[in-house]
Design a protein around this motif. Structure first.
Motif, PDB file in Angstrom:
ATOM      1  N   GLN B 323       0.837  -1.216   0.000  1.00  0.00           N
ATOM      2  CA  GLN B 323       0.000   0.000   0.000  1.00  0.00           C
ATOM      3  C   GLN B 323       0.868   1.261   0.000  1.00  0.00           C
ATOM      4  N   GLU B 324       1.784   1.287  -0.964  1.00  0.00           N
ATOM      5  CA  GLU B 324       2.724   2.405  -1.021  1.00  0.00           C
ATOM      6  C   GLU B 324       2.955   2.728  -2.498  1.00  0.00           C
ATOM      7  N   ASN B 325       2.480   3.887  -2.870  1.00  0.00           N
ATOM      8  CA  ASN B 325       2.454   4.212  -4.292  1.00  0.00           C
ATOM      9  C   ASN B 325       3.684   5.014  -4.728  1.00  0.00           C
ATOM     10  N   TRP B 326       4.877   4.374  -4.684  1.00  0.00           N
ATOM     11  CA  TRP B 326       6.081   5.080  -5.102  1.00  0.00           C
ATOM     12  C   TRP B 326       6.073   5.275  -6.620  1.00  0.00           C
ATOM     13  N   SER B 327       6.657   6.413  -7.057  1.00  0.00           N
ATOM     14  CA  SER B 327       6.761   6.647  -8.506  1.00  0.00           C
ATOM     15  C   SER B 327       8.132   6.177  -9.000  1.00  0.00           C
ATOM     16  N   MET B 328       8.248   6.060 -10.312  1.00  0.00           N
ATOM     17  CA  MET B 328       9.521   5.699 -10.921  1.00  0.00           C
ATOM     18  C   MET B 328      10.613   6.694 -10.508  1.00  0.00           C
ATOM     19  N   GLU B 329      10.250   7.967 -10.399  1.00  0.00           N
ATOM     20  CA  GLU B 329      11.223   9.012 -10.037  1.00  0.00           C
ATOM     21  C   GLU B 329      11.675   8.865  -8.574  1.00  0.00           C
ATOM     22  N   ASP B 330      10.788   8.367  -7.729  1.00  0.00           N
ATOM     23  CA  ASP B 330      11.179   8.131  -6.337  1.00  0.00           C
ATOM     24  C   ASP B 330      12.160   6.957  -6.248  1.00  0.00           C
ATOM     25  N   LEU B 331      11.846   5.927  -7.039  1.00  0.00           N
ATOM     26  CA  LEU B 331      12.504   4.657  -6.834  1.00  0.00           C
ATOM     27  C   LEU B 331      13.849   4.494  -7.543  1.00  0.00           C
ATOM     28  N   LEU B 332      13.884   4.867  -8.830  1.00  0.00           N
ATOM     29  CA  LEU B 332      15.095   4.571  -9.610  1.00  0.00           C
ATOM     30  C   LEU B 332      16.383   5.117  -9.007  1.00  0.00           C
ATOM     31  N   PRO B 333      16.389   6.357  -8.481  1.00  0.00           N
ATOM     32  CA  PRO B 333      17.651   6.853  -7.897  1.00  0.00           C
ATOM     33  C   PRO B 333      18.182   5.946  -6.789  1.00  0.00           C
ATOM     34  N   HIS B 334      17.284   5.185  -6.124  1.00  0.00           N
ATOM     35  CA  HIS B 334      17.739   4.253  -5.083  1.00  0.00           C
ATOM     36  C   HIS B 334      18.333   2.987  -5.687  1.00  0.00           C
ATOM     37  N   VAL B 335      17.677   2.435  -6.685  1.00  0.00           N
ATOM     38  CA  VAL B 335      18.237   1.197  -7.242  1.00  0.00           C
ATOM     39  C   VAL B 335      19.486   1.475  -8.077  1.00  0.00           C
ATOM     40  N   HIS B 336      19.708   2.744  -8.418  1.00  0.00           N
ATOM     41  CA  HIS B 336      20.915   3.099  -9.185  1.00  0.00           C
ATOM     42  C   HIS B 336      21.890   3.927  -8.369  1.00  0.00           C
ATOM     43  N   LEU B 337      21.768   3.883  -7.055  1.00  0.00           N
ATOM     44  CA  LEU B 337      22.651   4.677  -6.204  1.00  0.00           C
ATOM     45  C   LEU B 337      24.066   4.090  -6.204  1.00  0.00           C
ATOM     46  N   ILE B 338      25.065   4.966  -6.433  1.00  0.00           N
ATOM     47  CA  ILE B 338      26.452   4.494  -6.354  1.00  0.00           C
ATOM     48  C   ILE B 338      27.223   5.359  -5.373  1.00  0.00           C
ATOM     49  N   LYS B 339      28.181   4.722  -4.712  1.00  0.00           N
ATOM     50  CA  LYS B 339      29.096   5.527  -3.885  1.00  0.00           C
ATOM     51  C   LYS B 339      30.366   4.753  -3.546  1.00  0.00           C
ATOM     52  N   ARG B 340      31.436   5.526  -3.323  1.00  0.00           N
ATOM     53  CA  ARG B 340      32.705   4.924  -2.908  1.00  0.00           C
ATOM     54  C   ARG B 340      32.549   4.369  -1.503  1.00  0.00           C
ATOM     55  N   GLY B 341      33.188   3.226  -1.231  1.00  0.00           N
ATOM     56  CA  GLY B 341      33.132   2.690   0.126  1.00  0.00           C
ATOM     57  C   GLY B 341      34.249   1.687   0.339  1.00  0.00           C
ATOM     58  N   LYS B 342      34.449   1.362   1.596  1.00  0.00           N
ATOM     59  CA  LYS B 342      35.533   0.422   1.922  1.00  0.00           C
ATOM     60  C   LYS B 342      35.095  -1.038   1.783  1.00  0.00           C
ATOM     61  N   ILE B 343      33.801  -1.269   1.838  1.00  0.00           N
ATOM     62  CA  ILE B 343      33.302  -2.632   2.039  1.00  0.00           C
ATOM     63  C   ILE B 343      32.774  -3.238   0.729  1.00  0.00           C
ATOM     64  N   ARG B 344      33.339  -4.361   0.342  1.00  0.00           N
ATOM     65  CA  ARG B 344      32.920  -5.047  -0.883  1.00  0.00           C
ATOM     66  C   ARG B 344      31.440  -5.405  -0.873  1.00  0.00           C
ATOM     67  N   VAL B 345      30.973  -6.042   0.210  1.00  0.00           N
ATOM     68  CA  VAL B 345      29.595  -6.537   0.175  1.00  0.00           C
ATOM     69  C   VAL B 345      28.557  -5.409   0.142  1.00  0.00           C
ATOM     70  N   ASP B 346      28.967  -4.197   0.519  1.00  0.00           N
ATOM     71  CA  ASP B 346      28.040  -3.067   0.440  1.00  0.00           C
ATOM     72  C   ASP B 346      28.155  -2.312  -0.883  1.00  0.00           C
ATOM     73  N   ALA B 347      29.050  -2.746  -1.760  1.00  0.00           N
ATOM     74  CA  ALA B 347      29.335  -1.952  -2.962  1.00  0.00           C
ATOM     75  C   ALA B 347      28.239  -2.106  -4.017  1.00  0.00           C
ATOM     76  N   ASP B 348      28.110  -1.075  -4.863  1.00  0.00           N
ATOM     77  CA  ASP B 348      27.190  -1.089  -5.992  1.00  0.00           C
ATOM     78  C   ASP B 348      27.883  -1.710  -7.206  1.00  0.00           C
ATOM     79  N   GLU B 349      27.162  -1.790  -8.334  1.00  0.00           N
ATOM     80  CA  GLU B 349      27.738  -2.511  -9.473  1.00  0.00           C
ATOM     81  C   GLU B 349      28.877  -1.769 -10.169  1.00  0.00           C
TER      82      GLU B 349
END
Lengths: 494, 494
Positions: B323-349
């Motif tokens: 029961q949560e009506n997220w839009s494509m604009e709300d969601l995509l930036p999360h599934v495509h979020l990238i950032k530098r980090g120390k940890i392999r298992v937390d890394a993005d593609e």
């Protein structure tokens, strides 16, 4: 040192038993529906490995050699119990074992298919074949063990139980029950006439019933760090002593059947959890047999769970978890309800022994060849009419087709149920004798004294002595039906 | 016939593998907390049985004899893959295997104790010992297999993968990523400046998230008749092909992490469920190796689950279950979020391959003796700074102490992760080439064409060819990083 070899051998068998126990439990609780075929294949293969390892001739040599080694008394008992188990496992030729397994699997499948329609004619030849093989088996076991054929079968389920002791006890019990049942039913009718039975129905969500069940399990001593409760079609207690898997099933319109089922399985679970850990991998460290196991489950269900004192403690818990304030007057008539019926598994503690004794008598007739399978429906009916006043002649589904035991080749097992009930009453009487305060303790939710006695006298003994010897050491006398009879008189005599 | 003996041998091993797989899954999902010690003992004993049975010399004789028998092509492949596996299992002396197991178990335990405090000094000597044994192991494997030492280690996880192919591909990828990452981060910053990231938080009960997860699993092709989804501390995909046990963990304040985890594990599950059933007990019928397995999970997570087309289909499901009506604009930036980090298992593609390539380079240095464990923190730091611009020198817990692989003796495993990502992109490109309509199909929730290609080209191949050969047959070319690079450019290039 051969003893060390046997220890390693038992550990290896223990690993396979652990796997089989968890796979079996998992199958009934968490397996995906389509996983059954591969599971069956894997379990058959692991069982085969277990049987080959357990019966390998070297083990016999190690046992012989170990008996000559300097062992302490516990080690001696361990070797001697392993020898007992080894002889029981090796006394049949392996081609016979395979033939019997195929025959009984086919017969059980046929039974599953034919039972819903009560199709006796289809099932009859398969059962006849199982009976014939069981006669062969009993005779071979009897030769090796130096026992009468039926005793040799019972020996697999309850080492030391003999018809010589069991038959007179069952005779006495049957005579009592046939006289007692009409009297107890009359007394119940009078009680219900004065105070009509009130339905304990309501709306009880599964999660709340589960929480209540776990609270009860913990209260009576179950260790949730070494066990769990989940759901299956048929309640059972499986798993391993370090991780006892109890199951139940729930109806959301009433709570009593699931709760009584949980108490029953908790009795099995307490026994498993309290077996001696250092001997877990040796046969001497395992549960003794079916009748002592059943005495432990019935003890918790009947001696504790249907004891009015218990409900002084339990009713407030029911109220807390189910928000339902039943009174003692509402509840007790349900936990003490008795009635005549065709079905063993639905029977109460008064009528249950009559179902068992009927089977005990008939399976001895079948085994001895004095009865053939084709005549079983009539023989069953005659005994049902005599003991319970019910005819099953036109209803074989709820007559000789109701149980899985015979179709699957388990003869000599049935007496365990009633022997368990007798032993539970005898154990309770032994506790009351030294601890007259027990009802008051239970009413206060204090199960420690009761459990301490059971731990010292039953659980810790595991398989270090025969079934009758454990009972004798625990209660100071041999099997005596007077305690069970007195228990029924007190609870149902009116 | 020796082939028939091998078939029975594989069935027997298969039963032990079935038991180990279910016991392992059960341990993480349903085992009572206190059941661990007995479980570990049982599993160690069953693993020992499996190893003894798998490496018994008779098997070598049967393989030799079977090669001379009249076999059909599938049987020939089965025998040859069994031989490969037999050689890999028997090429180390058994006293070495035991010594290595003890060393790596001790080192892993030390790692678990030392890691929370980043206590590198305590951990260092244990890891040094593991590295020294792994050098010995690699050299012995190399001799038997006629491979370079590091290739001989990779061969256990991905048969056929060689540094000769992998190194230039990783070099090319690293050069690209070091240039691409700052550019992609800039592009992301500009997008977020225009349209700030909106938290996807809410209140999402576990039961509803589970129902959503199962709906997604079914939609992408998972067969719930042969698998299930439960909860564990660390998500995984275990069990057996006929009963795939997927797990995840939930947070009730957001749904995306559990859902993406479920999609990832579903990729593993689809591969297992669609392996050829008639060969299930032979090595040739099992999943090929780590990198193809990872290509299947990443395919579902990245190529499907982070594809905007997928969310056209998925957002209405999120709405229906949560029961949560997220839009494509709300969601995509999360599934495509990238950032530098120390940890392999937390890394993005985008950043993940840089973590892997660093380990791939360092473990080869360690193995060749050009690097010693005492110098690892500095070497790690230099490479982290060069590729990700982050220092871990003061933070060994999140530097060379972050992964279980090395402490447990698994060298040659890390490249599988990025090889999987490369292969997933290459497979996707092969599909798009013959089926340009694929995005529209996915947007409509129709995964049949995508799955049909994967079934024909990956899943049904199981272990009938080497890892590179399966990729070549499926996509028409050898491993080519251009597809993954193009995928990243398109998704993150701005």
């Amino acid at each position: 040192m051969s003893y060390a070899k046997l220890d390693a051998h038992c550990r290896s068998l223990g690993a396979l038993e652990h796997a089989l126990a968890i796979l079996g439990t998992d199958e009934a609780t968490h397996m995906a529906p389509g996983g059954g075929e591969q599971r069956a294949e894997a379990m058959a293969s692991l069982s085969g490995m277990h049987h080959r390892q357990a019966t390998t001739p070297e083990v016999g040599d190690w046992i012989e050699a170990a008996k000559a080694e300097a062992l302490d008394p516990e080690q001696k008992t361990a070797v001697s119990e392993l020898e007992r188990s080894y002889i029981n496992m090796t006394c049949l030729p392996s081609d016979f074992v395979e033939r019997k397994m195929r025959t009984s699997m086919r017969s059980e499948q046929l039974w599953r298919a034919a039972r819903p329609n009560g199709d006796w004619k289809t099932f009859e030849p398969a059962l006849q074949e199982v009976v014939e093989m069981t006669r062969e088996e009993a005779s071979m076991r009897a030769d090796v063990l130096g026992l009468a054929p039926y005793d040799a079968l019972m020996e697999q389920f309850d080492p030391g139980n003999r018809t010589e002791t069991v038959t007179p006890v069952f005779e006495e019990l049957k005579s009592f029950l046939v006289e007692f049942l009409p009297r107890a039913l009359d007394a119940q009718e009078q009680r219900h006439a004065k105070c009509p039975l009130k339905a304990l129905s309501g709306d009880y969500p599964v999660e709340r019933q589960k929480a209540l069940g776990i609270a009860m399990m913990k209260a009576v001593g179950f260790d949730m760090n070494h066990g769990s409760l989940s759901i299956s079609d048929h309640p059972f207690c499986g798993g391993v002593p370090s991780d006892v898997r109890m199951t139940t099933r729930y109806r959301t319109d009433e709570f009593l059947s699931a709760l009584m089922g949980i108490l029953h399985e908790t009795g099995h679970g307490l026994y498993e959890q309290n077996l001696p850990k250092q001997w877990a991998h040796w046969p001497s460290g395992k549960a003794r047999g079916m009748s002592i196991h059943e005495s432990q489950s019935l003890f918790v269900e009947k001696q504790i769970g249907r004891n009015p004192a218990f409900w002084t403690f339990a009713l407030p818990l029911v109220d807390r978890y189910l928000q339902e304030n039943w009174s003692m007057e509402d509840l007790l008539p349900h936990v003490h309800l008795i009635k005549r019926g065709k079905i063993r598994v639905d029977a109460d503690e008064v009528t249950y022994p009559l179902h068992v004794i009927l089977r005990y008598e008939l399976e001895q007739e079948l085994l001895a060849g004095r009865l053939e399978v084709k005549d079983l429906p009539e023989a069953w009916d005659i005994r049902m009419q005599a003991s319970l006043g019910i005819s099953t002649l036109d209803d074989p589904k709820n007559g000789p087709m109701q149980d899985v035991h015979w179709p699957s080749g388990a003869f000599g097992y049935f007496p365990s149920y009633t022997l368990g009930a007798l032993m539970a009453a005898q154990q309770w009487a032994a506790i009351v004798k030294i601890n007259p305060d027990v009802d008051r303790q239970i009413a206060a939710g204090d199960f420690e004294a009761v459990n301490a006695w059971r731990r010292d006298n039953i659980w810790s003994k595991a398989s270090t002595a025969s079934t009758p010897e454990i009972l004798r050491q625990a209660t100071g006398e041999v099997l005596n039906p007077a305690y069970f009879i007195a228990h029924l008189e007190a609870r149902y005599g009116g």
